[in-house]
Design a protein around this motif. Sequence first.
Motif, PDB file in Angstrom:
ATOM      1  N   PHE A  39       0.846  -1.200   0.000  1.00 30.53           N
ATOM      2  CA  PHE A  39       0.000   0.000   0.000  1.00 30.53           C
ATOM      3  C   PHE A  39       0.873   1.239   0.000  1.00 30.53           C
ATOM      4  N   ARG A  40       1.872   1.249   0.877  1.00 34.75           N
ATOM      5  CA  ARG A  40       2.781   2.407   0.961  1.00 34.75           C
ATOM      6  C   ARG A  40       3.449   2.666  -0.387  1.00 34.75           C
ATOM      7  N   LYS A  41       3.859   1.604  -1.048  1.00 29.91           N
ATOM      8  CA  LYS A  41       4.592   1.744  -2.307  1.00 29.91           C
ATOM      9  C   LYS A  41       3.688   2.183  -3.450  1.00 29.91           C
ATOM     10  N   LEU A  42       2.427   1.798  -3.368  1.00 28.69           N
ATOM     11  CA  LEU A  42       1.492   2.153  -4.446  1.00 28.69           C
ATOM     12  C   LEU A  42       0.973   3.570  -4.318  1.00 28.69           C
ATOM     13  N   LYS A  43       0.854   4.060  -3.094  1.00 32.75           N
ATOM     14  CA  LYS A  43       0.125   5.306  -2.831  1.00 32.75           C
ATOM     15  C   LYS A  43       0.450   6.435  -3.815  1.00 32.75           C
ATOM     16  N   GLY A 144       7.930  -5.610  -8.079  1.00 31.33           N
ATOM     17  CA  GLY A 144       8.029  -5.265  -6.659  1.00 31.33           C
ATOM     18  C   GLY A 144       7.564  -3.848  -6.359  1.00 31.33           C
ATOM     19  N   GLY A 145       7.274  -3.079  -7.414  1.00 27.71           N
ATOM     20  CA  GLY A 145       6.700  -1.740  -7.229  1.00 27.71           C
ATOM     21  C   GLY A 145       7.676  -0.676  -6.770  1.00 27.71           C
ATOM     22  N   THR A 146       8.979  -0.966  -6.818  1.00 28.26           N
ATOM     23  CA  THR A 146       9.939   0.014  -6.288  1.00 28.26           C
ATOM     24  C   THR A 146      10.353   1.046  -7.329  1.00 28.26           C
ATOM     25  N   ASN A 147      10.081   2.302  -7.009  1.00 32.34           N
ATOM     26  CA  ASN A 147      10.590   3.456  -7.753  1.00 32.34           C
ATOM     27  C   ASN A 147      10.647   4.611  -6.746  1.00 32.34           C
ATOM     28  N   HIS A 148      10.977   5.820  -7.198  1.00 38.22           N
ATOM     29  CA  HIS A 148      11.173   6.884  -6.193  1.00 38.22           C
ATOM     30  C   HIS A 148       9.857   7.254  -5.485  1.00 38.22           C
ATOM     31  N   LEU A 149       8.724   7.102  -6.184  1.00 34.49           N
ATOM     32  CA  LEU A 149       7.441   7.394  -5.525  1.00 34.49           C
ATOM     33  C   LEU A 149       7.107   6.331  -4.471  1.00 34.49           C
ATOM     34  N   ALA A 150       7.548   5.106  -4.721  1.00 32.64           N
ATOM     35  CA  ALA A 150       7.328   4.031  -3.747  1.00 32.64           C
ATOM     36  C   ALA A 150       8.144   4.289  -2.481  1.00 32.64           C
ATOM     37  N   VAL A 151       9.380   4.725  -2.670  1.00 33.77           N
ATOM     38  CA  VAL A 151      10.234   5.014  -1.511  1.00 33.77           C
ATOM     39  C   VAL A 151       9.622   6.168  -0.706  1.00 33.77           C
ATOM     40  N   GLU A 152       9.112   7.161  -1.436  1.00 31.42           N
ATOM     41  CA  GLU A 152       8.444   8.293  -0.764  1.00 31.42           C
ATOM     42  C   GLU A 152       7.273   7.805   0.100  1.00 31.42           C
ATOM     43  N   GLY A 153       6.510   6.883  -0.428  1.00 30.14           N
ATOM     44  CA  GLY A 153       5.388   6.323   0.333  1.00 30.14           C
ATOM     45  C   GLY A 153       5.865   5.583   1.566  1.00 30.14           C
ATOM     46  N   CYS A 154       6.970   4.877   1.450  1.00 27.50           N
ATOM     47  CA  CYS A 154       7.493   4.106   2.580  1.00 27.50           C
ATOM     48  C   CYS A 154       8.113   4.999   3.647  1.00 27.50           C
ATOM     49  N   GLU A 155       8.384   6.243   3.272  1.00 30.70           N
ATOM     50  CA  GLU A 155       8.877   7.185   4.285  1.00 30.70           C
ATOM     51  C   GLU A 155       7.773   7.500   5.306  1.00 30.70           C
ATOM     52  N   GLU A 156       6.532   7.125   4.987  1.00 30.63           N
ATOM     53  CA  GLU A 156       5.415   7.385   5.904  1.00 30.63           C
ATOM     54  C   GLU A 156       5.141   6.218   6.855  1.00 30.63           C
TER      55      GLU A 156
END
Length: 303
Positions: A39-43, A144-156
């Motif tokens: 969810f965090r990575k998709l947001k 795996g959904g990892t890109n810079h927007l995914a990392v941004e989501g995981c910062e939350e």
Amino acid sequence: MIQFPEINSKIQFLKKEKEVELHLLREDLIHPTISGNKFRKLKYNLIEFTKGNYSALLTFGGAYSNHISATAAAGKEFKIPTIGIIRGEEFELKFPENPTLKFAKNCGMKLKFISREQYKNKTNPDFLDQLKSEFGEIYILPEGGTNHLAVEGCEEILNQQTKEFDYICCAVGTGGTISGIINSAKKHQKIIGFPALKDSDFLNDEIKNWTGRSNFMLVSDYHFGGYAKVNPELIDFINEFKDQFDVTLDAVYTGKMMFGLDQLIKNGFFSSNTKVLAVHTGGIQGNEGMNQKLNKRNKTLIL
Ligand SMILES: *Cc1c(COP(=O)(O)O)cnc(C)c1O
């Protein structure tokens, strides 16, 4: 425009052992089907999708992938057409008995099965152009959904309540989730990642793509032989954990992380009065497929 509510996952106290307090951040409870870190990575990717003129969101994964499952569920919930490029042509025929793919299909995801050989091109620009000519204006999300927007989501994932912890621990696949956690950790906090893959040497460099910080370490001794490989000791651990704490772990990521973390505590890795927070990144949907495989081999199942 999609409006996401702010989520603060609850923290569950697990135990105090060797003067070390262990708590669990219940990211697995964020959403019933778009689970945990997916969810965090998709947001922010979903938000980006709605800003553009895309016809569908396309991504890649194996036949039991939590990312495929979560993307399909998000597509259904937010009315975004999704396409899954699945590794392994053999699943085209077998897929009605695969719980992950069946779920994805029922969510409305279009599935395209490709050979393992072809799948290796998943980041190759020519292959991606080919997919664009086949499917139109697609928003492409990597495996795996990892890109810079995914990392941004995981910062939350970390929040006000997690500030008091000395160590934050999580399972690692592509490294996107741990990178977000590293970026948003407080100065006094150390991050420990437990890779789910056997050959995880690439991860240190991969994580450096997403963060400039070095407040982390990887403990690569708890992959149990490789990605999605299990043994009876791991399954017993997962079942005892469920019994003791009423929390279900998955066998690919969170079960291995908790097993490894438990070993570190028992081996005296942490000094006394340390507070450790493990992140439950979800992934429970994978247990059904794992149990099918265990059942075929007459092994103990995950409860
Ligand atoms: C995908 C996944 C991970 C790994 O996340 P990365 O961002 O790829 O490192 C960890 N835990 C669970 C439950 C997952 O589904």
